[in-house]
Motif scaffolding. Structure first.
Motif, PDB file in Angstrom:
ATOM      1  N   LYS A 167       0.865  -1.165   0.000  1.00  0.00           N
ATOM      2  CA  LYS A 167       0.000   0.000   0.000  1.00  0.00           C
ATOM      3  C   LYS A 167       0.911   1.227   0.000  1.00  0.00           C
ATOM      4  O   LYS A 167       1.411   1.648   1.047  1.00  0.00           O
ATOM      5  N   VAL A 168       1.155   1.746  -1.198  1.00  0.00           N
ATOM      6  CA  VAL A 168       2.102   2.846  -1.375  1.00  0.00           C
ATOM      7  C   VAL A 168       1.373   3.982  -2.085  1.00  0.00           C
ATOM      8  O   VAL A 168       1.238   3.983  -3.311  1.00  0.00           O
ATOM      9  N   ASP A 169       0.903   4.936  -1.312  1.00  0.00           N
ATOM     10  CA  ASP A 169       0.165   6.052  -1.907  1.00  0.00           C
ATOM     11  C   ASP A 169       1.092   7.098  -2.523  1.00  0.00           C
ATOM     12  O   ASP A 169       0.667   7.867  -3.383  1.00  0.00           O
ATOM     13  N   ALA A 170       2.344   7.138  -2.070  1.00  0.00           N
ATOM     14  CA  ALA A 170       3.311   8.119  -2.586  1.00  0.00           C
ATOM     15  C   ALA A 170       4.592   7.383  -2.973  1.00  0.00           C
ATOM     16  O   ALA A 170       5.566   7.349  -2.211  1.00  0.00           O
ATOM     17  N   PRO A 171       4.618   6.757  -4.161  1.00  0.00           N
ATOM     18  CA  PRO A 171       5.776   5.936  -4.531  1.00  0.00           C
ATOM     19  C   PRO A 171       7.088   6.710  -4.627  1.00  0.00           C
ATOM     20  O   PRO A 171       8.156   6.161  -4.343  1.00  0.00           O
ATOM     21  N   ASP A 172       7.030   7.983  -5.020  1.00  0.00           N
ATOM     22  CA  ASP A 172       8.273   8.764  -5.082  1.00  0.00           C
ATOM     23  C   ASP A 172       8.891   8.922  -3.697  1.00  0.00           C
ATOM     24  O   ASP A 172      10.106   8.778  -3.520  1.00  0.00           O
ATOM     25  N   LEU A 173       8.055   9.215  -2.724  1.00  0.00           N
ATOM     26  CA  LEU A 173       8.549   9.350  -1.346  1.00  0.00           C
ATOM     27  C   LEU A 173       9.088   8.027  -0.833  1.00  0.00           C
ATOM     28  O   LEU A 173      10.156   7.972  -0.205  1.00  0.00           O
ATOM     29  N   ALA A 174       8.369   6.944  -1.112  1.00  0.00           N
ATOM     30  CA  ALA A 174       8.809   5.627  -0.655  1.00  0.00           C
ATOM     31  C   ALA A 174      10.132   5.232  -1.311  1.00  0.00           C
ATOM     32  O   ALA A 174      11.015   4.655  -0.658  1.00  0.00           O
ATOM     33  N   ALA A 175      10.295   5.549  -2.601  1.00  0.00           N
ATOM     34  CA  ALA A 175      11.555   5.250  -3.289  1.00  0.00           C
ATOM     35  C   ALA A 175      12.702   6.037  -2.668  1.00  0.00           C
ATOM     36  O   ALA A 175      13.813   5.516  -2.488  1.00  0.00           O
ATOM     37  N   THR A 176      12.453   7.308  -2.325  1.00  0.00           N
ATOM     38  CA  THR A 176      13.470   8.128  -1.663  1.00  0.00           C
ATOM     39  C   THR A 176      13.887   7.512  -0.334  1.00  0.00           C
ATOM     40  O   THR A 176      15.082   7.444   0.004  1.00  0.00           O
ATOM     41  N   GLN A 177      12.902   7.051   0.422  1.00  0.00           N
ATOM     42  CA  GLN A 177      13.198   6.438   1.722  1.00  0.00           C
ATOM     43  C   GLN A 177      14.051   5.181   1.557  1.00  0.00           C
ATOM     44  O   GLN A 177      15.058   5.004   2.263  1.00  0.00           O
ATOM     45  N   PHE A 178      13.667   4.316   0.632  1.00  0.00           N
ATOM     46  CA  PHE A 178      14.368   3.039   0.473  1.00  0.00           C
ATOM     47  C   PHE A 178      15.798   3.243  -0.018  1.00  0.00           C
ATOM     48  O   PHE A 178      16.757   2.726   0.573  1.00  0.00           O
ATOM     49  N   LEU A 179      15.952   4.002  -1.084  1.00  0.00           N
ATOM     50  CA  LEU A 179      17.295   4.218  -1.632  1.00  0.00           C
ATOM     51  C   LEU A 179      18.169   4.992  -0.652  1.00  0.00           C
ATOM     52  O   LEU A 179      19.381   4.748  -0.558  1.00  0.00           O
ATOM     53  N   GLY A 180      17.562   5.918   0.087  1.00  0.00           N
ATOM     54  CA  GLY A 180      18.332   6.682   1.055  1.00  0.00           C
ATOM     55  C   GLY A 180      18.887   5.825   2.176  1.00  0.00           C
ATOM     56  O   GLY A 180      20.032   6.020   2.607  1.00  0.00           O
ATOM     57  N   MET A 181      18.106   4.864   2.656  1.00  0.00           N
ATOM     58  CA  MET A 181      18.582   3.990   3.722  1.00  0.00           C
ATOM     59  C   MET A 181      19.818   3.208   3.277  1.00  0.00           C
ATOM     60  O   MET A 181      20.725   2.955   4.080  1.00  0.00           O
ATOM     61  N   ILE A 182      19.864   2.839   2.013  1.00  0.00           N
ATOM     62  CA  ILE A 182      20.999   2.062   1.508  1.00  0.00           C
ATOM     63  C   ILE A 182      22.189   2.968   1.196  1.00  0.00           C
ATOM     64  O   ILE A 182      23.319   2.728   1.641  1.00  0.00           O
ATOM     65  N   SER A 183      21.955   4.035   0.456  1.00  0.00           N
ATOM     66  CA  SER A 183      23.066   4.894   0.037  1.00  0.00           C
ATOM     67  C   SER A 183      23.714   5.618   1.203  1.00  0.00           C
ATOM     68  O   SER A 183      24.917   5.891   1.184  1.00  0.00           O
ATOM     69  N   ASN A 184      22.946   5.917   2.248  1.00  0.00           N
ATOM     70  CA  ASN A 184      23.521   6.609   3.405  1.00  0.00           C
ATOM     71  C   ASN A 184      24.542   5.753   4.139  1.00  0.00           C
ATOM     72  O   ASN A 184      25.400   6.284   4.848  1.00  0.00           O
ATOM     73  N   PHE A 185      24.477   4.451   3.963  1.00  0.00           N
ATOM     74  CA  PHE A 185      25.474   3.571   4.578  1.00  0.00           C
ATOM     75  C   PHE A 185      26.550   3.154   3.577  1.00  0.00           C
ATOM     76  O   PHE A 185      27.744   3.167   3.893  1.00  0.00           O
ATOM     77  N   VAL A 186      26.117   2.822   2.372  1.00  0.00           N
ATOM     78  CA  VAL A 186      27.040   2.227   1.402  1.00  0.00           C
ATOM     79  C   VAL A 186      27.871   3.268   0.661  1.00  0.00           C
ATOM     80  O   VAL A 186      29.072   3.069   0.423  1.00  0.00           O
TER      81      VAL A 186
END
Length: 206
Positions: free
Chosen positions: A153-172
Motif C-alpha cells: 500500500k504505497v500512496d506516494a511511490p516517489d517518497l517511498a523510493a526516496t526512503q528506500f534508496l536513502g537507507m541504503i546509500s547513506n550507509f554504502v
C-alpha cells in the motif's frame, strides 16, 4: 541501395565510442573536468578529433554520456523484481543498487561533479537528470506496480523510493565522499539492505 551502415561499420563506431568514453573517464578523474580537453581525449582514445566531434560535439555531451553509462544497470537475463512479492522485489532492487553504487569510479565521478559544480553547474544537472533520476524513477515505478498488484500500500511511490534508496546509500555510498577508508564488508552491506527491506515491509506491505 541501402544507406544504413553495415554491421562492420556499426561495430567500429561502437568500439571507437567505447574508447572515447574510457579515455575521457580516465582523464576527467586524473585532471578534472576543466583540466581535460577534447583534443587530449581524442589523442588518448586513438581517434581523430573529427571522429570524436562527430559522436560528442561538446565536452558536456561527452560527460552526459559517461554519467548515463555509469548509471546503467546490467540486468540482462535477470528476472524483473516481482511486484506481487514486495520483500523479494525490494531485496533484488536493493542489491542491484549496491552493485551500482560500489562500481569502480562512481565515487570519483561524484567528486568531480561536486568539485566543478560552481563553475560548471551543468555537470550537476547531468548527474541528476541523466543518472540518478532515471534509476530513481524505475524504483518508484516498481513500488507503484506493487501497489497495483496488491502486495503493498504505497500512496506516494516517489517518497517511498526516496526512503528506500536513502537507507541504503547513506550507509554504502555517501560516507565514501568524505572518508577515504570507508569500506564496509559484504556482511555489513547485506545487513544494511536487509534492514532497509524490513523497514519498508513494515511500513508498506499490504
Amino acid at each position: 541501395m541501402s544507406t544504413e551502415p553495415s554491421a562492420y561499420h556499426r561495430r567500429v563506431a561502437e568500439e571507437k565510442r567505447a574508447a572515447i568514453l574510457k579515455a575521457a573517464t580516465g582523464l576527467f578523474l586524473a585532471s578534472g573536468y576543466d583540466g581535460t580537453s577534447l583534443a587530449k581525449i581524442a589523442e588518448v582514445a586513438g581517434v581523430s578529433k573529427a571522429t570524436l566531434f562527430k559522436q560528442f560535439p561538446t565536452k558536456a555531451a561527452l560527460f552526459d554520456a559517461i554519467v548515463t553509462e555509469s548509471w546503467q544497470v546490467d540486468d540482462a537475463g535477470s528476472p524483473e523484481p516481482p511486484a506481487e512479492d514486495l520483500r523479494a522485489g525490494l531485496t533484488a532492487i536493493g542489491h542491484r543498487y549496491v552493485e551500482l553504487l560500489t562500481r569502480p569510479g562512481m565515487t570519483a565521478l561524484f567528486r568531480i561533479v561536486i568539485a566543478e559544480l560552481p563553475r560548471f553547474p551543468e555537470l550537476g544537472e547531468a548527474q541528476f537528470s541523466r543518472g540518478k533520476m532515471p534509476y530513481f524513477e524505475s524504483v518508484s515505478r516498481y513500488l507503484a506496480a506493487a501497489h497495483s498488484a496488491g502486495s503493498a500500500k504505497v500512496d506516494a511511490p516517489d517518497l517511498a523510493a526516496t526512503q528506500f534508496l536513502g537507507m541504503i546509500s547513506n550507509f554504502v555510498f555517501w560516507p565514501t565522499l568524505l572518508l577515504t577508508d570507508w569500506a564496509p564488508d559484504r556482511s555489513a552491506i547485506e545487513q544494511a539492505v536487509d534492514e532497509a527491506v524490513n523497514t519498508m515491509s513494515a511500513r508498506y506491505q499490504a
